[in-house]
Design an enzyme around this catalytic site. Structure first.
Site, PDB file in Angstrom:
ATOM      1  N   ASP A   7      72.354 -13.188  70.994  1.00 17.03           N
ATOM      2  CA  ASP A   7      73.662 -12.563  71.401  1.00 17.03           C
ATOM      3  C   ASP A   7      74.537 -13.061  70.273  1.00 17.03           C
ATOM      4  O   ASP A   7      75.033 -14.106  70.362  1.00 17.03           O
ATOM      5  CB  ASP A   7      74.015 -13.219  72.749  1.00 17.03           C
ATOM      6  CG  ASP A   7      75.427 -12.744  73.131  1.00 17.03           C
ATOM      7  OD1 ASP A   7      75.760 -11.553  72.965  1.00 17.03           O
ATOM      8  OD2 ASP A   7      76.248 -13.767  73.744  1.00 17.03           O
ATOM      9  N   GLU A  68      72.519  -7.388  70.325  1.00 17.54           N
ATOM     10  CA  GLU A  68      73.624  -6.802  71.111  1.00 17.54           C
ATOM     11  C   GLU A  68      74.302  -5.751  69.978  1.00 17.54           C
ATOM     12  O   GLU A  68      74.667  -6.419  68.992  1.00 17.54           O
ATOM     13  CB  GLU A  68      74.455  -7.949  71.575  1.00 17.54           C
ATOM     14  CG  GLU A  68      75.618  -6.930  72.393  1.00 17.54           C
ATOM     15  CD  GLU A  68      76.626  -7.829  72.991  1.00 17.54           C
ATOM     16  OE1 GLU A  68      76.298  -8.713  73.967  1.00 17.54           O
ATOM     17  OE2 GLU A  68      77.967  -7.784  72.828  1.00 17.54           O
ATOM     18  N   ASP A 141      76.164 -17.445  76.658  1.00 13.74           N
ATOM     19  CA  ASP A 141      75.683 -16.852  75.559  1.00 13.74           C
ATOM     20  C   ASP A 141      74.138 -16.820  75.659  1.00 13.74           C
ATOM     21  O   ASP A 141      73.235 -16.154  74.906  1.00 13.74           O
ATOM     22  CB  ASP A 141      75.995 -17.481  74.224  1.00 13.74           C
ATOM     23  CG  ASP A 141      77.608 -17.616  74.365  1.00 13.74           C
ATOM     24  OD1 ASP A 141      78.185 -16.849  73.675  1.00 13.74           O
ATOM     25  OD2 ASP A 141      78.108 -18.573  74.808  1.00 13.74           O
TER      26      ASP A 141
END
Length: 203
Positions: A7, A68, A141
């Site tokens: 992330d 991501e 996160d």
């Protein structure tokens, strides 16, 4: 299948590693949040995150990497930091000849919760449930990185989600025989697939 999920973020970068079996059973291997102080020059911040990523790659030797996909936000500095860390992670993976796949937040949410617009609390709760954890990994996160890794393994390892496979096994062309939860999951998977196709056409 061992997947490393990232992330990306310049101030906080979530990194999660999971092992996923062919039957979709997932096990936590490691999860950390790499940080870089805002007072450091940008090049040193990137180097600090890169060093942390290198160490995790070397220790856990993943077979695939999930990131991501960067998408537009109002905060330009956030976009830049996310994109920069994404580039760092992809470079590290490329040097190890590891495949890298980008997943949108909606794809991850659909895979993990069955709903493409789930909030972070719902995603975190499902991550904990899937991995058999007593508590939701924090900060967010960390949970997001694990969700990315699980999503990637489920979407690529089996090719299709649970509800879709059950329909195929039954030879059905609709969702009439599924439970409400399974129908919601299938709708989310179809929506994610359609949005992905639409993006590819636009690209």
């Amino acid at each position: 299948m061992r997947v490393l999920g990232v992330d990306p973020g310049l101030t906080r970068c979530g990194v999660g590693v999971v092992d996923v079996e062919p039957n979709r059973t997932a096990r936590l291997v490691d999860v950390v949040v790499l940080r870089s102080p805002t007072e450091l020059p940008i090049e040193r911040r990137l180097a600090r995150i890169a060093d942390g990523l290198e160490a995790i790659f070397d220790e856990h030797r993943p077979q695939a990497v999930a990131l991501e996909r960067v998408f537009a936000r109002s905060d330009v500095s956030t976009i830049m930091g996310t994109a920069q860390i994404s580039g760092v992670a992809m470079l590290i993976a490329a040097r190890r000849e590891l495949p890298v796949t980008l997943h949108t937040p909606s794809e991850v949410k659909a895979s993990i919760t069955g709903y493409g617009r789930a909030d972070k609390k719902q995603v975190g709760a499902m991550v904990a449930r899937i991995l058999g954890l007593e508590a939701v990994p924090k900060p967010a996160d960390a949970a997001d990185a694990l969700a990315l890794a699980i999503c990637h393994a489920w979407r690529t390892g089996g090719g299709q989600g649970t509800a879709r496979r059950e329909l195929d096994a039954a030879g059905e062309s609709d969702a009439s025989g599924l439970t409400p939860a399974q129908r919601a999951w299938l709708a989310a998977e179809r929506a994610a697939a359609v949005s992905g196709a639409a993006r590819r056409v636009k690209e």
